[in-house]
Design an enzyme around this catalytic site. Sequence first.
Site, PDB file in Angstrom:
ATOM      1  CG  LEU A  47      -4.215   5.412  -6.826  1.00 35.04           C
ATOM      2  CD1 LEU A  47      -4.796   5.247  -8.232  1.00 35.04           C
ATOM      3  CD2 LEU A  47      -4.381   4.107  -6.049  1.00 35.04           C
ATOM      4  CG  ASP A  48       2.120   3.412  -4.183  1.00 34.50           C
ATOM      5  OD1 ASP A  48       2.025   4.281  -3.307  1.00 34.50           O
ATOM      6  OD2 ASP A  48       2.053   2.193  -3.957  1.00 34.50           O
ATOM      7  CE1 TYR A  49       6.283   9.170 -11.575  1.00 35.26           C
ATOM      8  CE2 TYR A  49       7.368   7.034 -11.805  1.00 35.26           C
ATOM      9  CZ  TYR A  49       7.138   8.320 -12.257  1.00 35.26           C
ATOM     10  OH  TYR A  49       7.761   8.766 -13.403  1.00 35.26           O
TER      11      TYR A  49
END
Length: 246
Positions: A101-103
Amino acid sequence: MERLQKVIAHAGLASRRKAEELILEGKVKVNGKVVKELGVKVGPNDKVQVNEVPLEKEAPVYFLFYKPRGVISAVSDDKNRKVVTDYFPYISERIYPVGRLDYDTSGLLLLTNDGEFANTLMHPKHEVDKVYVAKVKGMPLRESLKKLEKGIKLEDGKTAPAKTRVLSTDKKKQTAIVEITIHEGRNRQVRRMFEAIGHPVIKLKREQYGFLTLAGLTAGDSRELTPHEVKLMRTLATTEPKQRRM
């Protein structure tokens, strides 16, 4: 089949980088033969030895984690930012995230030390649904959302058809909350899809992966998957998408 250095790392013997060094130094054998190449892959029935000691596989573990925003989906970070495995200091096994999952994205993330399980879930042909809730700028028209439902062209190719549903709108703030279901896992895909129709994402959360949800968890919490859940996820991933919909 997995790369030899990855198998050594997952067994908890060394980091992947150190495992690569051991291979290059000729300290690793596969089925009795010394291996000095990093591209070699091994399967469950191959016998691996490191410094003449047989490799013991860790017992598989499976966790469901509610990833907070501002955390890296990795086991380490060269900028010393917080990573997902920092939330599992009590786990001796070398777990790693299934996908990412993105930052800036929060939500459901699976972690395991079972490479076969991870690869099965991540393989594009298996089409396991992932449900996201996005807060976006503006209020998307039905025509715009239909573009996502048909598949929209991005710089790395056209996306598979998505499912969308507007959950709420705020005329005063000119924002909307949209649920979107996809089964692909391209980099920042949901954000790029909404940008492509002129509605950039303000906030994004993954609510569901297959049948798994965040029920009972808050950001930073985790729980072990039950054996039944692991079995069902394997079945879900290996069942043809058409059969699932029947």
